[in-house]
Design a protein around this motif. Structure first.
Motif, mmCIF file in Angstrom:
data_model
loop_
_atom_site.group_PDB
_atom_site.id
_atom_site.type_symbol
_atom_site.label_atom_id
_atom_site.label_comp_id
_atom_site.label_asym_id
_atom_site.label_seq_id
_atom_site.Cartn_x
_atom_site.Cartn_y
_atom_site.Cartn_z
ATOM 1 N N SER A 54 -36.454 21.641 72.401
ATOM 2 C CA SER A 54 -35.561 21.729 73.504
ATOM 3 C C SER A 54 -35.164 20.367 74.015
ATOM 4 N N ILE A 111 -31.606 19.679 72.024
ATOM 5 C CA ILE A 111 -30.486 20.592 71.838
ATOM 6 C C ILE A 111 -29.516 19.880 72.932
ATOM 7 N N ARG A 163 -28.530 14.330 81.353
ATOM 8 C CA ARG A 163 -28.634 15.420 80.344
ATOM 9 C C ARG A 163 -27.644 15.030 79.071
ATOM 10 N N LEU A 211 -40.258 25.613 69.666
ATOM 11 C CA LEU A 211 -39.086 25.769 70.651
ATOM 12 C C LEU A 211 -39.391 24.655 71.550
ATOM 13 N N PHE A 212 -40.338 24.448 71.789
ATOM 14 C CA PHE A 212 -40.808 23.015 72.901
ATOM 15 C C PHE A 212 -40.094 21.681 72.716
#
Length: 156
Positions: free
Chosen positions: A30, A33, A51, A26-27
């Motif tokens: 991240s 995404i 972002r 998951l890290f």
């Protein structure tokens, strides 16, 4: 140590290793995404600068301006708000004003979206599902309108 205690230690160790593996995956993901936003969502909740995200809507009529070196500037709109986009490179052949588009890139402090990928509809009956859903939520889209999701194939 009893057999039951060894089994509990083994189960606990396996559980901890699995939790650590899921946490690491998951890290690692991240940073990969990419959020999907409409121009109205960006106006209501501005994203942090730098972002990565996707914006989708229609290419605003009269907003396409081509510059030197393959640079193109245009606006993506959901008929309520518009986001100015700049892109350097070759656009898809089907890119044109008034058609559905999804651009992926980053937003700067001034609100200009720097796209590194531009996706256009691939035929006259298809528009990305996210764009159709956003236009329906705005009350702009009507069922049966050209550019909707592909109908199921007819059986022979």
């Amino acid at each position: 140590m009893t057999r039951k205690a060894r089994r509990l230690i083994l189960i606990g160790t396996v559980g901890a290793v699995l939790a650590a593996a899921v946490g690491l995956v998951l890290f690692a993901l991240s940073g990969e995404i990419t959020l999907y936003k409409t121009p109205t969502e960006l106006a209501e909740q501005p994203m942090t600068e730098g972002r990565r995200l996707r914006i989708g809507g229609l290419v605003e009529v009269g907003s396409v301006a081509r510059g030197n070196g393959g640079q193109v500037e245009f606006k993506v709109t959901d008929t309520v708000n518009a986001v100015p986009v700049t892109y350097t490179g070759l656009l898809p052949d089907l890119f044109k004003e008034g058609q559905g588009v999804v651009a992926e890139g980053k937003l700067d402090q001034a609100g200009l979206f720097h796209a590194d990928t531009v996706l256009a509809k691939h035929d006259e009956r298809y528009m990305p599902k996210e764009v159709v859903d956003a236009l329906k939520a705005q009350g702009v889209w009507e069922e049966g309108q050209p550019g909707g999701p592909m109908p199921p194939a007819a059986s022979n």
